[in-house]
Design a protein around this motif. Sequence first.
Motif, PDB file in Angstrom:
ATOM      1  N   ASP A 181       0.855  -1.192   0.000  1.00 31.84           N
ATOM      2  CA  ASP A 181       0.000   0.000   0.000  1.00 31.84           C
ATOM      3  C   ASP A 181       0.890   1.241   0.000  1.00 31.84           C
ATOM      4  OD1 ASP A 181      -2.549   1.401   2.190  1.00 31.84           O
ATOM      5  OD2 ASP A 181      -2.568   1.176   0.019  1.00 31.84           O
ATOM      6  N   ASN A 195      -3.737   5.291  -3.529  1.00 35.62           N
ATOM      7  CA  ASN A 195      -4.935   6.111  -3.341  1.00 35.62           C
ATOM      8  C   ASN A 195      -4.493   7.562  -3.438  1.00 35.62           C
ATOM      9  OD1 ASN A 195      -4.168   7.177  -0.750  1.00 35.62           O
ATOM     10  ND2 ASN A 195      -4.807   5.257   0.187  1.00 35.62           N
ATOM     11  N   LEU A 212      -1.874   8.681  -0.906  1.00 39.00           N
ATOM     12  CA  LEU A 212      -0.535   8.092  -1.104  1.00 39.00           C
ATOM     13  C   LEU A 212       0.150   8.726  -2.312  1.00 39.00           C
ATOM     14  CD1 LEU A 212      -1.388   4.334  -0.431  1.00 39.00           C
ATOM     15  CD2 LEU A 212      -0.022   5.840   1.033  1.00 39.00           C
ATOM     16  N   LYS A 247      -9.782   1.905  -9.063  1.00 45.79           N
ATOM     17  CA  LYS A 247     -10.319   2.026  -7.699  1.00 45.79           C
ATOM     18  C   LYS A 247     -11.430   3.070  -7.693  1.00 45.79           C
ATOM     19  CE  LYS A 247      -7.784   1.454  -3.347  1.00 45.79           C
ATOM     20  NZ  LYS A 247      -6.720   1.993  -2.486  1.00 45.79           N
ATOM     21  N   PHE A 296     -11.591  -1.073   5.343  1.00 49.54           N
ATOM     22  CA  PHE A 296     -10.504  -0.363   6.035  1.00 49.54           C
ATOM     23  C   PHE A 296     -10.507  -0.738   7.514  1.00 49.54           C
ATOM     24  CE2 PHE A 296      -9.482   3.612   3.278  1.00 49.54           C
ATOM     25  CZ  PHE A 296      -9.517   2.843   2.116  1.00 49.54           C
ATOM     26  N   ARG A 348      -9.000   2.000  10.171  1.00 48.13           N
ATOM     27  CA  ARG A 348      -9.806   3.194  10.449  1.00 48.13           C
ATOM     28  C   ARG A 348     -11.028   2.869  11.316  1.00 48.13           C
ATOM     29  NH1 ARG A 348      -9.580   7.080   5.034  1.00 48.13           N
ATOM     30  NH2 ARG A 348      -7.402   6.655   4.504  1.00 48.13           N
ATOM     31  N   ALA A 375      -7.571  -3.736   3.963  1.00 43.05           N
ATOM     32  CA  ALA A 375      -6.840  -2.474   3.796  1.00 43.05           C
ATOM     33  C   ALA A 375      -6.790  -1.707   5.114  1.00 43.05           C
ATOM     34  CB  ALA A 375      -7.520  -1.628   2.729  1.00 43.05           C
ATOM     35  N   SER A 376      -6.007  -0.630   5.104  1.00 41.37           N
ATOM     36  CA  SER A 376      -5.831   0.165   6.339  1.00 41.37           C
ATOM     37  C   SER A 376      -5.213  -0.711   7.433  1.00 41.37           C
ATOM     38  CB  SER A 376      -7.162   0.737   6.815  1.00 41.37           C
ATOM     39  OG  SER A 376      -6.983   1.677   7.844  1.00 41.37           O
ATOM     40  N   ARG A 390      -2.589  -1.804  10.096  1.00 39.68           N
ATOM     41  CA  ARG A 390      -1.808  -0.992  11.040  1.00 39.68           C
ATOM     42  C   ARG A 390      -0.630  -1.737  11.661  1.00 39.68           C
ATOM     43  NH1 ARG A 390      -4.336   2.630   9.180  1.00 39.68           N
ATOM     44  NH2 ARG A 390      -5.674   4.192  10.163  1.00 39.68           N
ATOM     45  N   THR A 404      -3.456  -5.565   1.774  1.00 34.57           N
ATOM     46  CA  THR A 404      -2.576  -4.536   1.238  1.00 34.57           C
ATOM     47  C   THR A 404      -1.897  -3.866   2.422  1.00 34.57           C
ATOM     48  OG1 THR A 404      -2.278  -2.730  -0.328  1.00 34.57           O
ATOM     49  CG2 THR A 404      -4.267  -2.623   1.051  1.00 34.57           C
TER      50      THR A 404
HETATM   51  O1  G3P Z   1      -5.124   2.501   0.580  1.00 34.29           O
HETATM   52  C1  G3P Z   1      -6.291   2.191   1.284  1.00 34.29           C
HETATM   53  C2  G3P Z   1      -6.011   2.018   2.747  1.00 34.29           C
HETATM   54  O2  G3P Z   1      -5.014   1.029   2.900  1.00 34.29           O
HETATM   55  C3  G3P Z   1      -5.655   3.313   3.477  1.00 34.29           C
HETATM   56  O3  G3P Z   1      -5.153   3.012   4.757  1.00 34.29           O
HETATM   57  O4  G3P Z   1      -3.749   3.833   6.642  1.00 34.29           O
HETATM   58  O5  G3P Z   1      -4.946   5.496   5.187  1.00 34.29           O
HETATM   59  O6  G3P Z   1      -6.240   4.044   6.784  1.00 34.29           O
HETATM   60  P1  G3P Z   1      -5.005   4.158   5.878  1.00 34.29           P
END
Ligand code: G3P
Length: 220
Positions: free
Chosen positions: A6, A28, A31, A84, A130, A133, A165-166, A168, A185
């Motif tokens: 990611d 995204n 990023l 996406k 996600f 989040r 995704a997201s 941590r 990811t």
């Molecule tokens: O790219 C989608 C997702 O992985 C974003 O993660 O860390 O911004 O919550 P984050």
Amino acid sequence: MKFFVDTADLKEIKELAATGLLDGVTTNPSLVAKSGCASFVDLIKEICSIVSGPVSAEVGATDFDTMLEEGRFLAKLAKNIAVKVPLTPAGLKVCKSLSEDGVMVNVTLCFSAAQAILAAKAGATFVSPFVGRLDDIGQNGMQLIADICQIYSNYPEFKTEVLVASVRHPQHVVQAAQIGAHVATIPPKIIMQLFGHPNTDKGLAQFVEDWKKCGQKILP
Ligand code: G3P
């Protein structure tokens, strides 16, 4: 389980691609902005030349017509593009249209099982819940992954892959694998954390020291 990285940082992508562990890339708008790239299109083309697996490139618009036009443009950049789109009514209309044209679609910003059902019905290739989040606001992100995987397993006609995704920390990756999610990811730093264990380092140091004591060579 497939590992996507990611990031939109070319150096990080090249380094991780060299490990042979990389199955794809997700980017995204945040990023991409962080990467400081001069051209988003050129960046995506280069990423697609480095990694042969799916490369997620996100539309910038939020209205149906423009997202569809952007999605069709992005899809033409390389054969491994996954367009996406956000999990909104317009985004899922675009998803259905693009997927019917044979374009891979990654439906992003998923935060509920209800949303994930809609993404599958829209023919998404991937849905991106996600988890981090949700954890960030005191909810249980990994429970959402379990719920979605269970629901999808009830319907063989659902071909959508769950793309966690997201992420941590390494435990998110392990838990996603325990649940049976198709893809995670993972930020580059966390991929590298997956390797680390103090006992591995300690054990290897001891092996190296003891091998030196042998005074022998393997190579002639
Ligand atoms: O790219 C989608 C997702 O992985 C974003 O993660 O860390 O911004 O919550 P984050």
